[in-house]
Design a protein around this motif. Structure first.
Motif, PDB file in Angstrom:
ATOM      1  N   GLU A 354      34.399  53.143  35.160  1.00  0.00           N
ATOM      2  CA  GLU A 354      35.524  53.832  35.941  1.00  0.00           C
ATOM      3  C   GLU A 354      36.348  52.749  36.467  1.00  0.00           C
ATOM      4  OE1 GLU A 354      33.624  53.759  40.299  1.00  0.00           O
ATOM      5  OE2 GLU A 354      32.311  54.594  38.843  1.00  0.00           O
ATOM      6  N   LEU A 355      37.854  53.256  36.708  1.00  0.00           N
ATOM      7  CA  LEU A 355      38.588  52.493  37.300  1.00  0.00           C
ATOM      8  C   LEU A 355      38.057  51.425  38.435  1.00  0.00           C
ATOM      9  CD1 LEU A 355      41.827  51.903  37.075  1.00  0.00           C
ATOM     10  CD2 LEU A 355      42.284  53.538  38.797  1.00  0.00           C
ATOM     11  N   GLY A 356      38.392  50.386  38.416  1.00  0.00           N
ATOM     12  CA  GLY A 356      38.139  49.362  39.523  1.00  0.00           C
ATOM     13  C   GLY A 356      36.703  48.589  39.425  1.00  0.00           C
ATOM     14  N   SER A 357      36.115  49.309  38.254  1.00  0.00           N
ATOM     15  CA  SER A 357      34.509  48.793  38.368  1.00  0.00           C
ATOM     16  C   SER A 357      34.483  47.291  37.784  1.00  0.00           C
ATOM     17  CB  SER A 357      33.692  49.802  37.398  1.00  0.00           C
ATOM     18  OG  SER A 357      34.311  49.701  36.228  1.00  0.00           O
ATOM     19  N   GLY A 358      35.673  47.104  36.664  1.00  0.00           N
ATOM     20  CA  GLY A 358      35.810  45.791  35.922  1.00  0.00           C
ATOM     21  C   GLY A 358      35.589  44.536  37.149  1.00  0.00           C
ATOM     22  N   VAL A 359      36.546  44.620  38.102  1.00  0.00           N
ATOM     23  CA  VAL A 359      36.397  43.635  38.885  1.00  0.00           C
ATOM     24  C   VAL A 359      35.225  43.297  39.534  1.00  0.00           C
ATOM     25  CG1 VAL A 359      37.527  42.739  41.094  1.00  0.00           C
ATOM     26  CG2 VAL A 359      39.115  43.608  39.401  1.00  0.00           C
ATOM     27  N   ARG A 360      34.578  44.690  40.099  1.00  0.00           N
ATOM     28  CA  ARG A 360      33.280  44.490  40.841  1.00  0.00           C
ATOM     29  C   ARG A 360      32.032  43.912  39.976  1.00  0.00           C
ATOM     30  NH1 ARG A 360      35.853  49.021  43.288  1.00  0.00           N
ATOM     31  NH2 ARG A 360      34.890  50.452  41.609  1.00  0.00           N
ATOM     32  N   ASN A 361      32.251  44.523  38.796  1.00  0.00           N
ATOM     33  CA  ASN A 361      30.979  43.915  37.645  1.00  0.00           C
ATOM     34  C   ASN A 361      31.485  42.687  37.580  1.00  0.00           C
ATOM     35  OD1 ASN A 361      29.882  46.566  37.670  1.00  0.00           O
ATOM     36  ND2 ASN A 361      30.726  47.116  36.150  1.00  0.00           N
ATOM     37  N   THR A 362      32.474  42.118  37.453  1.00  0.00           N
ATOM     38  CA  THR A 362      32.592  40.761  36.817  1.00  0.00           C
ATOM     39  C   THR A 362      32.331  40.010  37.847  1.00  0.00           C
ATOM     40  OG1 THR A 362      34.364  41.203  35.743  1.00  0.00           O
ATOM     41  CG2 THR A 362      34.324  38.981  35.930  1.00  0.00           C
ATOM     42  N   PHE A 363      32.487  40.134  39.405  1.00  0.00           N
ATOM     43  CA  PHE A 363      32.026  39.278  40.269  1.00  0.00           C
ATOM     44  C   PHE A 363      30.492  39.312  40.568  1.00  0.00           C
ATOM     45  CE2 PHE A 363      36.435  39.095  41.964  1.00  0.00           C
ATOM     46  CZ  PHE A 363      36.367  38.078  43.005  1.00  0.00           C
ATOM     47  N   LYS A 364      30.080  40.430  40.196  1.00  0.00           N
ATOM     48  CA  LYS A 364      28.369  40.578  40.106  1.00  0.00           C
ATOM     49  C   LYS A 364      27.901  39.661  39.079  1.00  0.00           C
ATOM     50  CE  LYS A 364      24.611  43.780  39.383  1.00  0.00           C
ATOM     51  NZ  LYS A 364      24.353  45.349  38.885  1.00  0.00           N
ATOM     52  N   TYR A 365      28.091  39.790  37.905  1.00  0.00           N
ATOM     53  CA  TYR A 365      27.681  39.221  36.731  1.00  0.00           C
ATOM     54  C   TYR A 365      27.987  37.550  36.703  1.00  0.00           C
ATOM     55  CZ  TYR A 365      25.892  43.605  35.366  1.00  0.00           C
ATOM     56  OH  TYR A 365      25.509  44.803  35.350  1.00  0.00           O
ATOM     57  N   CYS A 366      29.204  37.274  37.170  1.00  0.00           N
ATOM     58  CA  CYS A 366      29.815  35.901  36.965  1.00  0.00           C
ATOM     59  C   CYS A 366      28.905  34.707  37.703  1.00  0.00           C
ATOM     60  CB  CYS A 366      31.202  35.934  37.479  1.00  0.00           C
ATOM     61  SG  CYS A 366      32.039  34.184  37.101  1.00  0.00           S
ATOM     62  N   GLY A 367      28.545  35.179  38.922  1.00  0.00           N
ATOM     63  CA  GLY A 367      27.726  34.235  39.709  1.00  0.00           C
ATOM     64  C   GLY A 367      26.286  33.956  39.146  1.00  0.00           C
ATOM     65  N   ILE A 368      25.753  34.811  38.323  1.00  0.00           N
ATOM     66  CA  ILE A 368      24.529  34.649  37.598  1.00  0.00           C
ATOM     67  C   ILE A 368      24.838  34.041  36.422  1.00  0.00           C
ATOM     68  CG2 ILE A 368      22.437  35.835  36.810  1.00  0.00           C
ATOM     69  CD1 ILE A 368      23.681  38.550  38.296  1.00  0.00           C
ATOM     70  N   TYR A 369      25.851  34.260  35.501  1.00  0.00           N
ATOM     71  CA  TYR A 369      25.859  33.436  34.365  1.00  0.00           C
ATOM     72  C   TYR A 369      26.295  32.068  34.643  1.00  0.00           C
ATOM     73  CZ  TYR A 369      28.126  32.835  29.739  1.00  0.00           C
ATOM     74  OH  TYR A 369      28.315  32.322  28.446  1.00  0.00           O
ATOM     75  N   THR A 370      27.373  31.784  35.594  1.00  0.00           N
ATOM     76  CA  THR A 370      27.454  30.324  36.183  1.00  0.00           C
ATOM     77  C   THR A 370      27.151  30.266  37.677  1.00  0.00           C
ATOM     78  OG1 THR A 370      29.236  30.319  34.443  1.00  0.00           O
ATOM     79  CG2 THR A 370      29.163  28.703  36.009  1.00  0.00           C
ATOM     80  N   PRO A 371      25.991  29.878  37.757  1.00  0.00           N
ATOM     81  CA  PRO A 371      25.696  29.942  39.532  1.00  0.00           C
ATOM     82  C   PRO A 371      26.660  29.242  40.314  1.00  0.00           C
ATOM     83  CG  PRO A 371      23.658  29.671  38.014  1.00  0.00           C
ATOM     84  CD  PRO A 371      24.852  29.529  37.168  1.00  0.00           C
ATOM     85  N   GLY A 372      26.864  29.664  41.379  1.00  0.00           N
ATOM     86  CA  GLY A 372      27.733  29.045  42.487  1.00  0.00           C
ATOM     87  C   GLY A 372      29.067  29.336  42.228  1.00  0.00           C
ATOM     88  N   THR A 373      29.785  30.296  41.328  1.00  0.00           N
ATOM     89  CA  THR A 373      30.958  30.552  41.109  1.00  0.00           C
ATOM     90  C   THR A 373      31.401  31.768  41.253  1.00  0.00           C
ATOM     91  OG1 THR A 373      30.726  31.243  38.814  1.00  0.00           O
ATOM     92  CG2 THR A 373      30.742  28.616  39.230  1.00  0.00           C
ATOM     93  N   ASN A 374      32.687  32.069  41.355  1.00  0.00           N
ATOM     94  CA  ASN A 374      33.390  33.219  41.603  1.00  0.00           C
ATOM     95  C   ASN A 374      34.562  33.436  40.539  1.00  0.00           C
ATOM     96  OD1 ASN A 374      31.915  34.801  43.643  1.00  0.00           O
ATOM     97  ND2 ASN A 374      33.176  33.609  45.086  1.00  0.00           N
ATOM     98  N   PRO A 375      34.783  34.556  40.101  1.00  0.00           N
ATOM     99  CA  PRO A 375      36.014  34.702  39.269  1.00  0.00           C
ATOM    100  C   PRO A 375      37.125  34.987  39.784  1.00  0.00           C
ATOM    101  CG  PRO A 375      34.773  36.741  39.148  1.00  0.00           C
ATOM    102  CD  PRO A 375      33.814  35.879  39.919  1.00  0.00           C
ATOM    103  N   GLN A 376      38.264  34.573  39.345  1.00  0.00           N
ATOM    104  CA  GLN A 376      39.474  34.973  40.008  1.00  0.00           C
ATOM    105  C   GLN A 376      40.350  35.919  39.292  1.00  0.00           C
ATOM    106  OE1 GLN A 376      41.042  30.743  40.575  1.00  0.00           O
ATOM    107  NE2 GLN A 376      41.334  31.510  42.884  1.00  0.00           N
ATOM    108  N   PHE A 377      40.920  36.981  39.911  1.00  0.00           N
ATOM    109  CA  PHE A 377      41.844  37.730  39.493  1.00  0.00           C
ATOM    110  C   PHE A 377      43.158  37.650  40.296  1.00  0.00           C
ATOM    111  CE2 PHE A 377      37.764  39.759  38.491  1.00  0.00           C
ATOM    112  CZ  PHE A 377      37.804  40.190  37.243  1.00  0.00           C
TER     113      PHE A 377
END
Length: 475
Positions: A354-377
């Motif tokens: 759904e529209l907008g889910s990409g940002v939320r999902n990326t924030f959710k999984y990025c911190g697990i893939y690379t601990p201690g980080t946030n993506p930036q849009f």
């Protein structure tokens, strides 16, 4: 949507882009007239549970879920709203009252509700169905809003890659076994997807730029859009040029595959247990990033889109039609479709959610893939996404010295449960208390008590709301 932003909207009052409805125990009968008018005009903010004067009256709690579900269901019912449109709703606590916030974006299509076309003027919704001139102007205005709707009247079905239609049907069937595309021929599929339109200014019919980008043969795409390409670059050893490159100049369906293959070729995978399912963090993150890169690009501009893998981060860039500017906050942003027809098509074949889910999902999984980080849009004329590949040291608790510093600040030795909770949060800052309780094998109430102690000692902080926020370890 924050309480402060709701307060600002209420203070501003009803107008061209703001509408209030009481909807105390059921949807007002004219709610979809306002939704239709917003879609046809400039988009807007719809608040339910609010009087005309901006006073928050609230919605009866027992009716809240039904009203919320009815909005989403009816918006996807062509008998109520035609063509259907996905709407994202949000229940907001405001001054001890429950209200529903609906962001309605400007649509690239002309919509009707119950067979009537509405347009927005000042703070009212007006039925223009029988106003021929106004309806014509509305179609003309929509035609120029999105470059994806540009019509090429001399294109025929043979200008498209025929094998892609079979593949698209398979992808759609994987999402929904009874998907209607299974029973359509190629031309019917294109028309039902909004890829064949009528130009109300010239009276000509034809396939659109969106159709070319999704199904066009490579030579047709280059003829219609000579500057079209997506550059995938690996730049780790040879930072002046590149170590590997894929110059992609084909349709968006195959572009998606090539970009995902480039990511899989050059980035390690990390698996993660989500419930009972083992998922690929890499694929979950970059599925969203690549989908965003292809779907929300302004194709009328010659700026080349790119995906660049560097030693410490992955960067994507594409030309944009900005709805706002600056860094996007996942807890407070309104998704805005840049190419709604292409976005809807990708949703049908399971390439995006759904529209907008990409940002939320990326924030959710990025911190697990690379601990201690946030993506930036970052939204400007050039939309930029940054995915960190190396952790920021000041956000991580993973060495004996760091843990000792935490213990000193805590004032005593951390108990076993507290250490396990911090360890789980370190691995997944979006983890819920119930999930922690299940993993540690203690009650959810016990987890909440430990979290409360960690907060009191200044070691743990909650960023954002309970739903949609995340944990941060402070030391």
């Amino acid at each position: 949507m924050t309480t402060e932003r709701i307060r600002e909207i209420l203070k501003e009052g009803e107008g061209l882009e703001i509408e209030f409805k009481t909807s105390t125990f059921e949807l007002n009968k004219d709610v979809f007239e306002s939704i239709c008018a917003f879609l046809n005009r400039k988009g807007g903010h719809l608040l339910l549970g609010v009087k005309d004067d901006g006073t928050a009256q609230g919605i009866i709690e027992d009716c809240l879920e039904d009203i919320n579900n009815n909005i989403v269901t009816l918006a996807n019912n062509p008998q109520k709203l035609n063509p259907p449109f996905y709407l994202s709703t949000q229940i907001v606590d405001y001054e001890d009252k429950k209200i529903i916030y609906v962001f309605v974006p400007e649509s690239s299509q002309v919509h009707s509700t119950n067979g009537k076309i509405f347009d927005r003027n000042e703070d009212g919704d007006f039925d223009i169905t029988r106003q021929t001139e106004q309806v014509t102007q509305l179609y003309l205005r929509k035609q120029s809003i999105y470059s994806e709707n540009k019509i090429y009247s001399h294109l025929g079905i043979n200008d498209f890659k025929q094998d892609l239609f079979s593949r698209v049907r398979t992808l759609a069937k994987n999402q929904r076994a009874d998907h209607p595309w299974q029973d359509m021929d190629n031309e019917e599929l294109m028309r039902s997807s909004g890829l064949y339109k009528r130009d109300h200014q010239t009276g000509k019919n034809g396939y659109t730029l969106a159709a070319v980008l999704l199904f066009g043969k490579d030579e047709v795409i280059q003829s219609v859009l000579p500057h079209h390409k997506t550059d995938a670059i690996l730049r780790i050893e040879n930072t002046d040029r590149y170590d590997d490159r894929d110059d992609i100049r084909t349709n968006l369906i195959e572009s998606y595959d090539r970009l995902m293959n480039f990511i899989r070729k050059h980035l390690p995978d990390k698996f993660y247990q989500e419930g009972e399912q083992r998922i690929s963090l890499r694929d979950h993150i970059f599925r969203e990033i690549i989908g965003n890169l292809l779907i929300h690009r302004e194709y009328g501009n010659a700026f080349p889109a790119k995906l660049v893998i560097e030693k410490e981060r992955v960067i994507t860039e594409n030309w944009n039609r900005p709805h706002d500017s600056g860094i996007i906050d996942p807890a407070n942003f309104s998704p805005y479709p840049k190419n709604p027809v292409i976005a809807k098509f990708f949703k049908e074949i399971g390439r995006v959610d759904e529209l907008g889910s990409g940002v939320r999902n990326t924030f959710k999984y990025c911190g697990i893939y690379t601990p201690g980080t946030n993506p930036q849009f970052i939204e400007n004329d050039v939309f930029k996404t940054i995915i960190p590949l190396k952790p920021e040291q000041n956000n991580i608790v993973n060495t004996s010295n760091d843990w000792e510093e935490v213990r000193n600040k805590f004032g005593e030795k951390l108990g076993e449960s507290s250490e396990k909770i911090l360890s789980l949060i370190y691995s997944d800052r979006y983890i819920s208390a119930s999930a922690m309780a299940e993993i540690i094998n203690i009650s959810e109430r016990a987890v909440e008590k430990q979290i409360a102690k960690l907060k009191e000692k200044g070691i743990l902080k909650r960023i954002g709301p309970n739903k949609g926020g995340y944990w941060k370890i402070i030391f």
